[in-house]
Structures are given as structure tokens and as C-alpha cells.
Motif scaffolding. Structure first.
Motif, PDB file in Angstrom:
ATOM      1  N   VAL A  29      25.506  53.526   4.317  1.00 28.14           N
ATOM      2  CA  VAL A  29      26.037  53.748   2.971  1.00 28.14           C
ATOM      3  C   VAL A  29      27.459  53.204   2.904  1.00 28.14           C
ATOM      4  N   ASP A  30      27.660  52.251   2.014  1.00 28.63           N
ATOM      5  CA  ASP A  30      28.979  51.656   1.752  1.00 28.63           C
ATOM      6  C   ASP A  30      29.620  51.051   2.994  1.00 28.63           C
ATOM      7  N   ASP A  31      28.830  50.711   4.000  1.00 28.31           N
ATOM      8  CA  ASP A  31      29.343  50.169   5.264  1.00 28.31           C
ATOM      9  C   ASP A  31      30.391  51.096   5.888  1.00 28.31           C
ATOM     10  N   VAL A  32      30.244  52.392   5.643  1.00 29.84           N
ATOM     11  CA  VAL A  32      31.149  53.397   6.211  1.00 29.84           C
ATOM     12  C   VAL A  32      30.357  54.381   7.063  1.00 29.84           C
ATOM     13  N   TRP A  33      29.354  55.006   6.493  1.00 24.57           N
ATOM     14  CA  TRP A  33      28.540  56.035   7.152  1.00 24.57           C
ATOM     15  C   TRP A  33      27.205  55.415   7.543  1.00 24.57           C
ATOM     16  N   ALA A  34      26.783  55.677   8.770  1.00 17.44           N
ATOM     17  CA  ALA A  34      25.491  55.166   9.230  1.00 17.44           C
ATOM     18  C   ALA A  34      24.771  56.263   9.990  1.00 17.44           C
ATOM     19  N   THR A  35      23.456  56.254   9.889  1.00 16.11           N
ATOM     20  CA  THR A  35      22.659  57.213  10.638  1.00 16.11           C
ATOM     21  C   THR A  35      21.420  56.535  11.201  1.00 16.11           C
TER      22      THR A  35
ATOM     23  N   SER B  90      10.570  69.403  13.044  1.00 17.64           N
ATOM     24  CA  SER B  90      11.878  69.312  13.691  1.00 17.64           C
ATOM     25  C   SER B  90      12.284  67.845  13.762  1.00 17.64           C
ATOM     26  N   GLU B  91      13.544  67.571  13.486  1.00 22.32           N
ATOM     27  CA  GLU B  91      14.075  66.206  13.482  1.00 22.32           C
ATOM     28  C   GLU B  91      15.489  66.211  14.062  1.00 22.32           C
ATOM     29  N   LEU B  92      15.912  65.052  14.566  1.00 22.60           N
ATOM     30  CA  LEU B  92      17.282  64.891  15.057  1.00 22.60           C
ATOM     31  C   LEU B  92      17.775  63.507  14.689  1.00 22.60           C
ATOM     32  N   SER B  93      18.964  63.462  14.073  1.00 26.34           N
ATOM     33  CA  SER B  93      19.563  62.206  13.646  1.00 26.34           C
ATOM     34  C   SER B  93      21.012  62.160  14.105  1.00 26.34           C
ATOM     35  N   CYS B  94      21.495  60.953  14.351  1.00 26.36           N
ATOM     36  CA  CYS B  94      22.872  60.720  14.788  1.00 26.36           C
ATOM     37  C   CYS B  94      23.622  59.974  13.698  1.00 26.36           C
ATOM     38  N   ALA B  95      24.584  60.628  13.059  1.00 29.78           N
ATOM     39  CA  ALA B  95      25.426  59.988  12.051  1.00 29.78           C
ATOM     40  C   ALA B  95      26.730  59.546  12.710  1.00 29.78           C
ATOM     41  N   VAL B  96      27.232  58.377  12.309  1.00 34.37           N
ATOM     42  CA  VAL B  96      28.379  57.761  12.987  1.00 34.37           C
ATOM     43  C   VAL B  96      29.426  57.323  11.972  1.00 34.37           C
TER      44      VAL B  96
ATOM     45  N   PRO C  98      34.559  42.277   1.988  1.00 30.92           N
ATOM     46  CA  PRO C  98      35.433  43.180   1.232  1.00 30.92           C
ATOM     47  C   PRO C  98      35.923  44.331   2.109  1.00 30.92           C
ATOM     48  N   TYR C  99      37.180  44.696   1.928  1.00 30.48           N
ATOM     49  CA  TYR C  99      37.833  45.650   2.803  1.00 30.48           C
ATOM     50  C   TYR C  99      37.430  47.083   2.464  1.00 30.48           C
ATOM     51  N   GLY C 100      37.642  47.957   3.432  1.00 32.84           N
ATOM     52  CA  GLY C 100      37.299  49.359   3.254  1.00 32.84           C
ATOM     53  C   GLY C 100      36.107  49.789   4.077  1.00 32.84           C
ATOM     54  N   ALA C 101      35.456  48.829   4.764  1.00 35.92           N
ATOM     55  CA  ALA C 101      34.307  49.155   5.613  1.00 35.92           C
ATOM     56  C   ALA C 101      34.781  49.566   6.996  1.00 35.92           C
ATOM     57  N   LEU C 102      33.902  50.253   7.731  1.00 36.60           N
ATOM     58  CA  LEU C 102      34.142  50.604   9.128  1.00 36.60           C
ATOM     59  C   LEU C 102      33.197  49.783  10.006  1.00 36.60           C
ATOM     60  N   ARG C 103      33.623  49.522  11.247  1.00 37.73           N
ATOM     61  CA  ARG C 103      32.947  48.534  12.075  1.00 37.73           C
ATOM     62  C   ARG C 103      31.497  48.902  12.389  1.00 37.73           C
ATOM     63  N   PHE C 104      31.250  50.113  12.854  1.00 36.87           N
ATOM     64  CA  PHE C 104      29.898  50.435  13.317  1.00 36.87           C
ATOM     65  C   PHE C 104      28.881  50.280  12.198  1.00 36.87           C
ATOM     66  N   ALA C 105      29.173  50.868  11.052  1.00 32.98           N
ATOM     67  CA  ALA C 105      28.208  50.848   9.956  1.00 32.98           C
ATOM     68  C   ALA C 105      27.938  49.422   9.484  1.00 32.98           C
ATOM     69  N   ARG C 106      29.005  48.649   9.310  1.00 39.78           N
ATOM     70  CA  ARG C 106      28.787  47.277   8.838  1.00 39.78           C
ATOM     71  C   ARG C 106      28.042  46.453   9.887  1.00 39.78           C
TER      72      ARG C 106
END
Length: 542
Positions: A403-409, A424-430, A440-448
Motif C-alpha cells: 500500500v502506497d509503497d510504504v506498508w507491505a505484508t 488460523s493465519e499468520l502474516s508479516c507486515a513490514v 515519486p518521493y515518500g516511499a519506503l525501500r522494502f515495500a517499493r
């Protein structure tokens, strides 16, 4: 663990890594707070920092790394895993070893091997009860321990897929693997997508070696201890693994009910990188309550709803199912709220079930969900499926969202009611401390980087050209062009060179009134059930 204990532990390695970001991002804006998780009984902290998270795209990539890590385990090291399906004869690399052999060898070297394997439904229904039992027996015979776990709601599943490796003398080498990849047949595919030579039964349209697209992540740092806590909570659940007396007797004879105490967890591994990790889960509201989630947990659903309320530019989603208007609603609301928001979805072209009722039941929820998304976003919503270069559909089993190259799961959960409320489920958000320097600026590396990696493969784009996809509008247009060219090539009789890329426009699911009427009960009560407490179902909350 009391709330004071959790807060004390959290203070040692939990900070707000994006607080100083020049774009004003705060970690609590994107991650759930402890209160927002809605489960005060868990021993998990809100989030950890100082982690290194690496995406492992494709089962072959994951299995090769898992093999190397397991083979380094020695005396007093720890191997813990949870799985939905496990095939002991699945080879981790082309020349072996198999899953069962790798775990048995670790146990013989003195490592503590413990497994939580879903008992599963009957193989007759294309499930894996016999295979899961056989994996459990092989682990027991080698000196490890495995439980066949049915401590879920009726008809539910333990769908978590993770492995934890901890090292008694060198915690810096500790690693946890979390995501959507089971230790079983069909998963060991690679970027060529010719399928795993050891395959599971699938509809004939996928061929005898179904091509398979999937994602896992490798985590190092303090979050490894959090994944271990997820395992420990389930292992220590005092409820019997099954209430069926015949199954209990069979488990006892096969030593698949001996849940001996786990060793006391060691301290979290040292910092390893610059990623903040939040573990998100689903547990149903079970009649005999989970001690660690008395009213269930729906933090996956809550996290999506929180993050989508912030979405402004792009939602990139790869999902196996994409069912249910209830779970699709926050995506639709984001599209309605933000006229500049686009959404790209990658799903399988065909369901994994093709029976007279099972096939239509699999399409009911997707048809309604896609209709709602298109009504909300119009031509800003694009849905695709994949094929390999031979024209065989690729089964999309990945569960990943950016989402928005900021949050990734990346996790085990699909976008449906079953995954958000019942299994039962398990997810890793980063979240990444590092800003991405590319516009365009404002993104974080992992998500993008995760989004670009996945997109570049689907486009057959060389690595040096990935930066062209940084702009969400450019990425949206690139997908549309590639899918259109490939579709035109197919319609033109496949004359001339095949265009690059693997993307096909996903057709609208079509069901007759009779098909929908006949399949609806199966969809509501078996395919996509709702595991929320009654008061939440009535209010539409999670």
C-alpha cells in the motif's frame, strides 16, 4: 505474560523507526497499537524493530534456503514449524533431501524438532490428512515431536505456514520463515513457472505440473522471537488436539499426542537490520476459548482496514481468492475516497476446485467482490491473472499486499472471510526505516522493492528497468499495455513472436442464476464461513 511484562520486554527493542521521516510518517500510523490489535491475552508485543526481512519469491528459492539453514542446525538448536499441508517426500532441492529427511537429520544431530501440523480433511476432498499424518510419523520416528492439530472451529483449518530456526550458541544466525508456502508438493516452482515435478491434484487446465506463484519472507532479528511466541502459544494450548475418541487413540498409538513442554525461549536475537515487523494473525472465536485469544483475534482484518484508510496512490495485491464483499469493503471505500488511488490485483485465472458445485462456489464471492471494486474505482481497478511462456495458467497462491509503497505484508491469509475470521493465519507486515531515494518521493525501500520485484517478473522486465515502475501511474499503464498485447496475440491465433510478459486480463466470473442458487449454501457455510462472534457479525465489525 502480564501487560507489564509485555511492556517491559517491548521497551528493550521497540521504538518508532519512521518517526523522524521527513514525510511525517509515524510507525503507529501504519501498524496496529496493542489496543488496536484487540487481544490483551497474547504474549506478542505490538511490533519489533532492528529486523532484516528478505522476500523469497518462488518455492524453489525458499526451499533451497531452508535446506541450507536446516543443515546447519546442531545439538541443542531448535526447529519449530507450523503447516497446513506437509508432504514428507517433497524434495527441497532437485537432488534432495526431502522435507522429512532434512528434519530427521536435524533431530539426529541433536536439534529439538517440533511441528504443529493441521490434521486436515479427507484426501478424497483434495485435502491432505494422510500426508500430514505421514510427516508427523517421520518426525516422531526420528526423535522429534509433531502434533496433528484440529483446535479450530468445525470445518476450519490451521492455515499458518512458518518455520523457526534458533541456534543455541549463535543467536545472530536465528531465522524465521513466514508466508504462504507449505512444505509440500506443487510448491517448488521457480521464475520459469514450469511447475514442481512433485505435484498436487489440480484442475486439468493447469496441466500435469501446475505452474505455481508464491512468496515467503526470511526474517532475522528480534521478530524471530515473536514468531516463536506464536508457535509456543499454540503448542501450549491445553485443549485436546482432537475430541474424536478414535482419532485420539490412533494419535496416542502413533505418539502424535505427546506435547511435552518446550524449553524456555531464549532472549530475542540481536538487531539485524532496519525493518520494523508486526505479526498479524487470525484466530476464530472458538467455543473452548484459546488461552492466548479468548475472543479470537482478527488483527489481519484490522490492519488492512487501518492501512487502507490511509491509502492515497496505489494498492498492489496478489491473492489466491479475493472473495467476499465484507472484506473487500475497505478497499472499495479507499477507492471511493481517493480519486487518485489505483488498485492492481493478480489472482489465478481458474479456481483450484472444479467440481459441479465447488467450482461455482469458488466464483460467487469473487464475482461480487470484483463488481464492488469496479463500482468504486471504475477504470482505476485492474485485475489480471498469469500464464507461463507456454501458455499454461499459473496458479497464484501468493498472499502479498503493498500500500502506497510504504506498508507491505506477506503471509498465509487470503482476502476472504475465512482467512480474516475463521482459520488460523499468520502474516508479516513490514515498514522500512529507509526512505526510497527514487521519485515519486515518500516511499519506503522494502515495500517499493517488493512491488517492483513482483511486477518486473510478471512483465518479463530486465532488472535494470524496474525503476520505470516506481510511479504508480506508470506501473498501472505498463501492466495494461503488456496484458493487452498478450491478449491480442492470443486472439490473433498466436501468430508471430509471443509478446513479453505473463499478464492476461482477468475475465469477469459468470454464473447462471441456477448455479449461484445451488452453490450459495456451500459458499456461505463451507467455502467462506464467518468466524466472528455474533455481535461483530451483526455490526459488520472485525
Amino acid at each position: 505474560m502480564t501487560r507489564d511484562d509485555k511492556e517491559t520486554a517491548a521497551q528493550t527493542h521497540i521504538t518508532a523507526p519512521v518517526r523522524g521521516n521527513r514525510y511525517g510518517m509515524r510507525i503507529e500510523d501504519w501498524f496496529l497499537t496493542e489496543e488496536e490489535r484487540g487481544n490483551g491475552a497474547t504474549r506478542l508485543g505490538p511490533w519489533t524493530t532492528g529486523n532484516d526481512v528478505r522476500p523469497l519469491v518462488h518455492g524453489a528459492t525458499y526451499f533451497a534456503e531452508l535446506r541450507a539453514c536446516v543443515e546447519r542446525l546442531g545439538e541443542d538448536d531448535l526447529l519449530l514449524f507450523a503447516d497446513w499441508r506437509g508432504d514428507p517426500d517433497e524434495r527441497l532441492t532437485p537432488d534432495g533431501p526431502t522435507v522429512g529427511q532434512a528434519m530427521a537429520a536435524a533431530a539426529r544431530r541433536g536439534a529439538l524438532v517440533r511441528g504443529l501440523i493441521w490434521r486436515s480433511h479427507m484426501d478424497l476432498l483434495r485435502f491432505s490428512s494422510a500426508e500430514n499424518r505421514r510427516l508427523g510419523r517421520e518426525i516422531e520416528d526420528s526423535g522429534g515431536q509433531a502434533l496433528l492439530d484440529t483446535r479450530t472451529k468445525p470445518g476450519g483449518a490451521h492455515h499458518q505456514k512458518f518455520v523457526i530456526l534458533r541456534h543455541d550458541g549463535d543467536p545472530a544466525r536465528d531465522v524465521a520463515f513466514v508466508g504462504g508456502i507449505d512444505l509440500c508438493h506443487s510448491r517448488r516452482d521457480d521464475a520459469g513457472h514450469l511447475g514442481d515435478p512433485q505435484s498436487c491434484p489440480m484442475p486439468a487446465v493447469y496441466g500435469h505440473r501446475p505452474p505455481w506463484h508464491d512468496v515467503q519472507v526470511a526474517i532475522q532479528g528480534p521478530a524471530v522471537a515473536e514468531v516463536e511466541a506464536v508457535f509456543c502459544e499454540r503448542w501450549e494450548d491445553p485443549a485436546p488436539e482432537t475430541r474424536d475418541p478414535l482419532r485420539r487413540l490412533r494419535d496416542h498409538i502413533g505418539r502424535l499426542d505427546d506435547a511435552t513442554p518446550l524449553p524456555k525461549p531464549g532472549p530475542p536475537p540481536p538487531p539485524a537490520g532496519r525493518h520494523a515487523v508486526q505479526l498479524l494473525r487470525t484466530y476464530p472465536a472458538r467455543r473452548d476459548r484459546y488461552p492466548f485469544a479468548p475472543d479470537g483475534e482478527r488483527s489481519i482484518a484490522r490492519a488492512y482496514r487501518k492501512v487502507l484508510a490511509r491509502a492515497r496512490s496505489i494498492v498492489y495485491l496478489e491473492d489466491q481468492y479475493l472473495w467476499s464483499t465484507d472484506v473487500i469493503e475497505p478497499f472499495a471505500e479507499a477507492l471511493e475516497r481517493e480519486p487518485g488511488l489505483c488498485m492492481i490485483v493478480v489472482v489465478p485465472r481458474h479456481p483450484d476446485q472444479d467440481g459441479l458445485l465447488a467450482g461455482p462456489a469458488s466464483l460467487i464471492g469473487r464475482a461480487d467482490a470484483l463488481a464492488r471494486l469496479r463500482a468504486a474505482g471504475g477504470d482505476r481497478v485492474a485485475v489480471y491473472d498469469l500464464e507461463n511462456h507456454r501458455g499454461t495458467p499459473i496458479y497464484v497462491h501468493a498472499k502479498a499486499c503493498v500500500v502506497d509503497d510504504v506498508w507491505a505484508t506477506v503471509g498465509s491469509d487470503n482476502v476472504n472471510l475465512r482467512s480474516w475470521t475463521y482459520d488460523s493465519e499468520l502474516s508479516c507486515a513490514v515498514l522500512d526505516e529507509r526512505e526510497d531515494p527514487r521519485p515519486p518521493y515518500g516511499a519506503l525501500r522494502f515495500a517499493r522493492d517488493l512491488r517492483l520485484t513482483l511486477m518486473a517478473e510478471h512483465l518479463d522486465l530486465p532488472g535494470g528497468e524496474q525503476d520505470k515502475l516506481c510511479d504508480p501511474a506508470a506501473a498501472f499503464a505498463a501492466f495494461a499495455r503488456a496484458a493487452s498485447r498478450l491478449e491480442e496475440w492470443h486472439r490473433g491465433g498466436e501468430e508471430g513472436p509471443r509478446p513479453p510478459g505473463r499478464l492476461r486480463p482477468h475475465p469477469e466470473p459468470t454464473l447462471s442464476r441456477l448455479q449461484k442458487a445451488l452453490a450459495m449454501p456451500l459458499y456461505r457455510f463451507a467455502v467462506d464461513p464467518d468466524g466472528r462472534p455474533a455481535e461483530l457479525r451483526r455490526s459488520g465489525r472485525f
